[in-house]
Design an enzyme around this catalytic site. Structure first.
Site, PDB file in Angstrom:
ATOM      1  CB  SER A  17      -1.362   0.515   1.000  1.00 40.97           C
ATOM      2  OG  SER A  17      -1.685   1.103   1.539  1.00 40.97           O
ATOM      3  CE1 TYR A  47      -4.030  -2.511   5.016  1.00 40.14           C
ATOM      4  CE2 TYR A  47      -3.344  -0.513   4.411  1.00 40.14           C
ATOM      5  CZ  TYR A  47      -4.106  -1.306   4.091  1.00 40.14           C
ATOM      6  OH  TYR A  47      -3.502  -2.227   2.087  1.00 40.14           O
TER       7      TYR A  47
HETATM    8  N1  LIG Z   1      -8.705   0.102  -1.707  1.00 42.25           N
HETATM    9  C1  LIG Z   1      -7.433   0.170  -1.747  1.00 42.25           C
HETATM   10  O1  LIG Z   1      -7.641   2.241  -1.091  1.00 42.25           O
HETATM   11  C2  LIG Z   1      -6.469  -0.326  -1.405  1.00 42.25           C
HETATM   12  C3  LIG Z   1      -5.424   0.284  -1.128  1.00 42.25           C
HETATM   13  C4  LIG Z   1      -3.296   0.485  -0.775  1.00 42.25           C
HETATM   14  C5  LIG Z   1      -3.995  -1.106  -0.734  1.00 42.25           C
HETATM   15  N2  LIG Z   1      -4.710  -1.776  -1.049  1.00 42.25           N
HETATM   16  C6  LIG Z   1      -4.531  -3.934  -0.881  1.00 42.25           C
HETATM   17  O2  LIG Z   1      -5.578  -4.012  -2.100  1.00 42.25           O
HETATM   18  C7  LIG Z   1      -5.461  -5.548  -1.875  1.00 42.25           C
HETATM   19  C8  LIG Z   1      -6.816  -5.508  -2.393  1.00 42.25           C
HETATM   20  O3  LIG Z   1      -7.750  -4.646  -1.639  1.00 42.25           O
HETATM   21  P1  LIG Z   1      -8.673  -4.248  -2.842  1.00 42.25           P
HETATM   22  O4  LIG Z   1      -9.161  -2.605  -2.524  1.00 42.25           O
HETATM   23  O5  LIG Z   1      -9.953  -5.043  -3.703  1.00 42.25           O
HETATM   24  O6  LIG Z   1      -9.897  -4.569  -0.809  1.00 42.25           O
HETATM   25  P2  LIG Z   1     -11.490  -5.287  -1.469  1.00 42.25           P
HETATM   26  O7  LIG Z   1     -12.138  -5.682  -2.436  1.00 42.25           O
HETATM   27  O8  LIG Z   1     -12.248  -5.610  -0.089  1.00 42.25           O
HETATM   28  O9  LIG Z   1     -10.785  -6.766  -1.959  1.00 42.25           O
HETATM   29  C9  LIG Z   1      -9.694  -7.606  -0.699  1.00 42.25           C
HETATM   30  C10 LIG Z   1     -10.112  -9.441  -1.419  1.00 42.25           C
HETATM   31  O10 LIG Z   1      -9.376 -10.037  -0.230  1.00 42.25           O
HETATM   32  C11 LIG Z   1      -9.606 -10.963  -0.109  1.00 42.25           C
HETATM   33  N3  LIG Z   1      -9.520 -12.043   1.552  1.00 42.25           N
HETATM   34  C12 LIG Z   1      -9.570 -10.868   3.176  1.00 42.25           C
HETATM   35  N4  LIG Z   1      -9.002 -11.913   3.879  1.00 42.25           N
HETATM   36  C13 LIG Z   1      -8.443 -13.139   3.310  1.00 42.25           C
HETATM   37  C14 LIG Z   1      -8.023 -14.022   3.268  1.00 42.25           C
HETATM   38  N5  LIG Z   1      -7.803 -14.108   4.846  1.00 42.25           N
HETATM   39  N6  LIG Z   1      -7.525 -15.356   2.478  1.00 42.25           N
HETATM   40  C15 LIG Z   1      -8.005 -15.055   1.265  1.00 42.25           C
HETATM   41  N7  LIG Z   1      -8.772 -13.848   0.999  1.00 42.25           N
HETATM   42  C16 LIG Z   1      -8.779 -12.687   1.960  1.00 42.25           C
HETATM   43  C17 LIG Z   1     -11.635 -10.440  -0.013  1.00 42.25           C
HETATM   44  O11 LIG Z   1     -11.907 -12.013  -0.071  1.00 42.25           O
HETATM   45  P3  LIG Z   1     -13.347 -11.934   1.025  1.00 42.25           P
HETATM   46  O12 LIG Z   1     -14.645 -11.148   0.012  1.00 42.25           O
HETATM   47  O13 LIG Z   1     -13.419 -13.153   1.420  1.00 42.25           O
HETATM   48  O14 LIG Z   1     -13.029 -11.095   2.091  1.00 42.25           O
HETATM   49  C18 LIG Z   1     -11.293 -10.337  -1.251  1.00 42.25           C
HETATM   50  O15 LIG Z   1     -11.322 -11.471  -1.779  1.00 42.25           O
HETATM   51  C19 LIG Z   1      -4.864  -5.499  -0.138  1.00 42.25           C
HETATM   52  O16 LIG Z   1      -4.003  -6.069   0.498  1.00 42.25           O
HETATM   53  C20 LIG Z   1      -4.925  -4.382  -0.102  1.00 42.25           C
HETATM   54  O17 LIG Z   1      -4.582  -4.326   1.271  1.00 42.25           O
HETATM   55  C21 LIG Z   1      -6.385  -1.794  -1.345  1.00 42.25           C
END
Ligand SMILES: NC(=O)c1ccc[n+]([C@@H]2O[C@H](COP(=O)([O-])OP(=O)(O)OC[C@H]3O[C@@H](n4cnc5c(N)ncnc54)[C@H](OP(=O)(O)O)[C@@H]3O)[C@@H](O)[C@H]2O)c1
Length: 253
Positions: A131, A144
């Site tokens: 991130s 986080y």
């Molecule tokens: N969106 C942002 O602002 C942002 C910014 C910087 C970095 N990120 C990073 O980008 C990545 C993806 O995030 P996103 O924004 O796409 O969010 P998201 O839509 O919430 O997707 C997160 C994914 O991770 C899965 N997950 C959570 N816990 C898990 C576990 N124990 N085992 C397997 N899968 C699990 C969720 O599955 P479930 O449906 O089962 O919960 C979902 O598929 C994350 O690592 C996040 O930290 C996001």
């Protein structure tokens, strides 16, 4: 530029960046092992190059089963992650551990599980989705940020350790992307935050509204992250750290 590799395994494909990256690799002719906690065959277009597997990155048995079922892969994208926005004092030790179990140790365990195969084939790419918050300290995000900063430090060392074996390690650093389920998933976890001591309240409210305002100005779009993940996997010359989204690129500049 591609390198002739063709199977990618991605964690956290039920929504957000993971789902969009899986779609992108399929569109580009790759075989995709899309993993998620609760497999849903309807999320991605049917294809004989797609496998959807159950995988919870915090469960060692689940990791072993999924890696075994996936068979040989060329790239692993550790995308699964959970957010957390709260005063540290109001964050329980259980929550701290849960964040690290998913964002940090989940990625470590996935890498350990695929390494023997990548080492034997003498090639492969590991992409860890971190991130942009690791580039600038923000209030309410110490846990986080620490979970992702640990992933960064780990990846930087691992990149050196694995390069002689022909295995590349890359970090994708997305900015704030309100379009995914990330914020709502984080809010669902925030039962603790309701119990933050009153002294934090005005500050917490202000910090959250500033974050939301910034996110609405120039947010990272899922396609920015998809493009960075694709580049991290397919371009052997790309840098170890790949900011994704204009807000993240501005921080890195
Ligand atoms: N969106 C942002 O602002 C942002 C910014 C910087 C970095 N990120 C990073 O980008 C990545 C993806 O995030 P996103 O924004 O796409 O969010 P998201 O839509 O919430 O997707 C997160 C994914 O991770 C899965 N997950 C959570 N816990 C898990 C576990 N124990 N085992 C397997 N899968 C699990 C969720 O599955 P479930 O449906 O089962 O919960 C979902 O598929 C994350 O690592 C996040 O930290 C996001």
């Amino acid at each position: 530029m591609t390198t002739g590799m063709n199977t990618v395994m991605i964690t956290g494909c039920s929504s957000g960046f993971g789902l969009e990256s899986a779609r992108d690799f399929l569109d580009k002719g790759w075989s995709v092992v899309a993993t998620m906690r609760r497999p849903d065959m309807g999320l991605l277009p049917a294809s004989d190059r797609l496998r959807v597997l159950a995988l919870d990155v915090t469960e060692p048995d689940s990791i072993a089963r999924a890696v075994d079922a996936a068979g040989p892969i060329d790239a692993l994208v550790n995308n699964a992650g959970i957010g957390w926005l709260s005063a540290f004092e109001a964050t329980s030790p259980e929550t701290v551990r849960r964040i690290f179990e998913t964002n940090t140790f989940g990625a470590f365990d996935m890498i350990r599980a695929v390494l023997p195969q990548l080492r034997k084939q003498g090639s492969g790419v590991i992409v860890n989705v971190s991130s942009s918050v690791t580039m600038v300290p923000l209030p309410l995000l110490p846990v986080y940020t620490a979970s992702k900063a640990a992933l960064n430090a780990f990846s930087e060392c691992l990149a050196l350790e694995l390069a002689p074996l022909g295995i590349r390690t890359r970090l994708v650093l997305p900015g704030q992307a309100p379009a995914t389920h990330f914020s709502s998933n984080a809010r669902a976890l925030m039962a603790d935050a309701a119990e933050a001591p009153a002294a934090y309240k005005p500050f917490v409210d202000k910090a959250i509204s500033t974050l939301m305002e910034n996110a609405s100005k120039e947010p990272t779009r899922p396609e920015d992250v998809v493009r960075a993940v694709w580049r991290a996997v397919t371009d052997p010359d790309c840098p170890l750290h790949l900011p994704a989204g204009r807000d993240a690129e501005a921080l890195a500049a």
